[in-house]
Scaffold this motif. Sequence first.
Motif, PDB file in Angstrom:
ATOM      1  N   ASP A 191       0.796  -1.227   0.000  1.00  0.00           N
ATOM      2  CA  ASP A 191       0.000   0.000   0.000  1.00  0.00           C
ATOM      3  C   ASP A 191       0.827   1.275   0.000  1.00  0.00           C
ATOM      4  N   THR A 192       2.148   1.156   0.109  1.00  0.00           N
ATOM      5  CA  THR A 192       2.988   2.349   0.110  1.00  0.00           C
ATOM      6  C   THR A 192       2.979   2.986  -1.276  1.00  0.00           C
ATOM      7  N   ASN A 193       2.798   4.288  -1.317  1.00  0.00           N
ATOM      8  CA  ASN A 193       2.726   5.004  -2.588  1.00  0.00           C
ATOM      9  C   ASN A 193       4.113   5.409  -3.071  1.00  0.00           C
ATOM     10  N   LEU A 194       4.387   5.147  -4.337  1.00  0.00           N
ATOM     11  CA  LEU A 194       5.651   5.524  -4.965  1.00  0.00           C
ATOM     12  C   LEU A 194       5.441   6.806  -5.768  1.00  0.00           C
ATOM     13  N   ILE A 195       6.235   7.831  -5.472  1.00  0.00           N
ATOM     14  CA  ILE A 195       6.109   9.125  -6.128  1.00  0.00           C
ATOM     15  C   ILE A 195       7.314   9.359  -7.020  1.00  0.00           C
ATOM     16  N   ASP A 196       7.095   9.382  -8.326  1.00  0.00           N
ATOM     17  CA  ASP A 196       8.137   9.676  -9.301  1.00  0.00           C
ATOM     18  C   ASP A 196       8.161  11.193  -9.493  1.00  0.00           C
ATOM     19  N   ALA A 197       9.250  11.827  -9.067  1.00  0.00           N
ATOM     20  CA  ALA A 197       9.332  13.290  -9.091  1.00  0.00           C
ATOM     21  C   ALA A 197       9.943  13.838 -10.375  1.00  0.00           C
ATOM     22  N   ARG A 198      10.184  12.977 -11.352  1.00  0.00           N
ATOM     23  CA  ARG A 198      10.815  13.421 -12.593  1.00  0.00           C
ATOM     24  C   ARG A 198       9.816  14.117 -13.516  1.00  0.00           C
ATOM     25  N   SER A 199      10.299  14.536 -14.671  1.00  0.00           N
ATOM     26  CA  SER A 199       9.431  15.155 -15.665  1.00  0.00           C
ATOM     27  C   SER A 199       8.426  14.131 -16.187  1.00  0.00           C
ATOM     28  N   VAL A 200       7.345  14.633 -16.779  1.00  0.00           N
ATOM     29  CA  VAL A 200       6.333  13.753 -17.364  1.00  0.00           C
ATOM     30  C   VAL A 200       6.944  12.898 -18.467  1.00  0.00           C
ATOM     31  N   ALA A 201       7.815  13.496 -19.297  1.00  0.00           N
ATOM     32  CA  ALA A 201       8.429  12.769 -20.405  1.00  0.00           C
ATOM     33  C   ALA A 201       9.236  11.573 -19.920  1.00  0.00           C
ATOM     34  N   GLN A 202       9.932  11.730 -18.800  1.00  0.00           N
ATOM     35  CA  GLN A 202      10.699  10.607 -18.251  1.00  0.00           C
ATOM     36  C   GLN A 202       9.761   9.598 -17.597  1.00  0.00           C
ATOM     37  N   THR A 220       3.364   0.934 -10.464  1.00  0.00           N
ATOM     38  CA  THR A 220       2.423   1.473  -9.470  1.00  0.00           C
ATOM     39  C   THR A 220       2.724   2.914  -9.070  1.00  0.00           C
ATOM     40  N   SER A 221       3.804   3.493  -9.584  1.00  0.00           N
ATOM     41  CA  SER A 221       4.149   4.852  -9.174  1.00  0.00           C
ATOM     42  C   SER A 221       3.267   5.882  -9.861  1.00  0.00           C
ATOM     43  N   VAL A 222       3.176   7.050  -9.230  1.00  0.00           N
ATOM     44  CA  VAL A 222       2.469   8.187  -9.810  1.00  0.00           C
ATOM     45  C   VAL A 222       3.450   9.339  -9.942  1.00  0.00           C
ATOM     46  N   ASN A 223       3.138  10.256 -10.832  1.00  0.00           N
ATOM     47  CA  ASN A 223       4.047  11.359 -11.122  1.00  0.00           C
ATOM     48  C   ASN A 223       3.588  12.656 -10.464  1.00  0.00           C
ATOM     49  N   ILE A 224       4.483  13.252  -9.670  1.00  0.00           N
ATOM     50  CA  ILE A 224       4.313  14.630  -9.210  1.00  0.00           C
ATOM     51  C   ILE A 224       5.594  15.351  -9.596  1.00  0.00           C
ATOM     52  N   ASN A 225       5.531  16.102 -10.670  1.00  0.00           N
ATOM     53  CA  ASN A 225       6.708  16.736 -11.255  1.00  0.00           C
ATOM     54  C   ASN A 225       7.395  17.663 -10.246  1.00  0.00           C
ATOM     55  N   PHE A 226       8.698  17.525 -10.133  1.00  0.00           N
ATOM     56  CA  PHE A 226       9.477  18.280  -9.151  1.00  0.00           C
ATOM     57  C   PHE A 226       9.298  19.783  -9.270  1.00  0.00           C
ATOM     58  N   ASP A 227       9.108  20.284 -10.494  1.00  0.00           N
ATOM     59  CA  ASP A 227       9.064  21.734 -10.654  1.00  0.00           C
ATOM     60  C   ASP A 227       7.759  22.347 -10.161  1.00  0.00           C
ATOM     61  N   ASP A 255      -2.092   8.380   3.724  1.00  0.00           N
ATOM     62  CA  ASP A 255      -2.081   7.691   5.015  1.00  0.00           C
ATOM     63  C   ASP A 255      -1.410   6.320   4.945  1.00  0.00           C
ATOM     64  N   LYS A 256      -0.799   5.974   3.816  1.00  0.00           N
ATOM     65  CA  LYS A 256      -0.195   4.657   3.655  1.00  0.00           C
ATOM     66  C   LYS A 256       1.322   4.705   3.575  1.00  0.00           C
ATOM     67  N   GLY A 257       1.887   5.898   3.695  1.00  0.00           N
ATOM     68  CA  GLY A 257       3.332   6.038   3.551  1.00  0.00           C
ATOM     69  C   GLY A 257       3.696   6.359   2.111  1.00  0.00           C
ATOM     70  N   LEU A 258       4.779   7.095   1.930  1.00  0.00           N
ATOM     71  CA  LEU A 258       5.204   7.528   0.605  1.00  0.00           C
ATOM     72  C   LEU A 258       6.697   7.287   0.427  1.00  0.00           C
ATOM     73  N   ILE A 259       7.094   6.939  -0.797  1.00  0.00           N
ATOM     74  CA  ILE A 259       8.507   6.844  -1.167  1.00  0.00           C
ATOM     75  C   ILE A 259       8.698   7.690  -2.417  1.00  0.00           C
ATOM     76  N   THR A 260       9.580   8.673  -2.338  1.00  0.00           N
ATOM     77  CA  THR A 260       9.867   9.510  -3.501  1.00  0.00           C
ATOM     78  C   THR A 260      11.128   9.010  -4.198  1.00  0.00           C
ATOM     79  N   PHE A 261      11.139   9.142  -5.533  1.00  0.00           N
ATOM     80  CA  PHE A 261      12.329   8.761  -6.292  1.00  0.00           C
ATOM     81  C   PHE A 261      12.414   9.602  -7.550  1.00  0.00           C
ATOM     82  N   CYS A 262      13.570   9.539  -8.211  1.00  0.00           N
ATOM     83  CA  CYS A 262      13.781  10.260  -9.478  1.00  0.00           C
ATOM     84  C   CYS A 262      14.821   9.475 -10.281  1.00  0.00           C
ATOM     85  N   ASN A 263      15.868  10.130 -10.730  1.00  0.00           N
ATOM     86  CA  ASN A 263      16.948   9.425 -11.426  1.00  0.00           C
ATOM     87  C   ASN A 263      18.093   9.054 -10.485  1.00  0.00           C
ATOM     88  N   THR A 264      18.490  10.010  -9.643  1.00  0.00           N
ATOM     89  CA  THR A 264      19.619   9.773  -8.734  1.00  0.00           C
ATOM     90  C   THR A 264      19.354  10.233  -7.310  1.00  0.00           C
TER      91      THR A 264
END
Length: 305
Positions: A191-202, A220-227, A255-264
């Motif tokens: 149930d932990t949500n994965l947040i991809d902070a990269r651009s939409v194109a990536q 299962t990740s969703v995108n929230i663009n860093f900018d 309410d399930k916890g979040l993990i953010t990631f990008c390229n590095t």
Amino acid sequence: MRSAIIGSVLALGLLLTGAANAERLTDKPLVDAAWLTENLGQEDLVVLDIRDAANNVDPYAEGHVPGAISARYSEAGWRTTVNGIPGMLPPTEQIEKVIQNLGVNDDSHVVIVPAGTNASEFGGATRVYWTFKVLGHDAVSILDGGYAAWAKAGGEVSKEVTTPEPGNFTANFRPELLADVKEVQEAIAGDTNLIDARSVAQFIGQEKTNTVKALGTVPTSVNINFDKFYHPEKPGFASAEEIARLVKTASVPDDKGLITFCNTGHLASIAWFGLSEVEGLQNVRLYDGSMSQWTADASRPVVAQ
């Protein structure tokens, strides 16, 4: 007599608590130019200017916050290559020494000053902030809007180089702020949500950086663009209310916890900072290795749209 003893103990406890709280000049993750101006004379304040040189120009030499110590993001040792993966958190003893050499003590309140020119650059400050937090040092803030905001506010400028005496900073590693490959794999299945902070194109697999081996993102990740987290025209970081709207728009349960990631792990720190420190969500972790580590093993799943 017993009540007098209890009263003395309580008074001593309050005194000790007050002393501990005094070491942290503010609980705010972001401070403005007015706050920094007012607190520049504080003995326990350490200001770290993390601006990198650009076009053969050293911004620190051109002018900086009085008393600030130069700690360039790309050169001071904030990140390193671990097992072939770039941009990772250095081993604890190594990064502890880096911070000590910048004059940071266990009772220092650190304020980080980036350039503040754009979201990606501001990510240097959020990454350094996360580094202090994952090493157990809570007394840390970022100058909102960076040096751009300082200049806009008419802050005093110095060209005097500050050379610190080594501090006694001691790391107390907090694994709960860091996610690894195993925890990302568990997040995919749980149930932990994965947040991809990269651009939409990536995120959708149209583009990638050279450190990433495959197009796409973690399942299962969703995108929230860093900018979306930074306003360079202001300049300043997004508000808690703005970030809450970003989370709602992305349909991410908080309410399930979040993990953010990008390229590095750089852009991911912007999202981590916004979600954890500004909005105040609980159980937010940063996947340090991000897509560079995830795609280093071809057996790990990647999805593209």
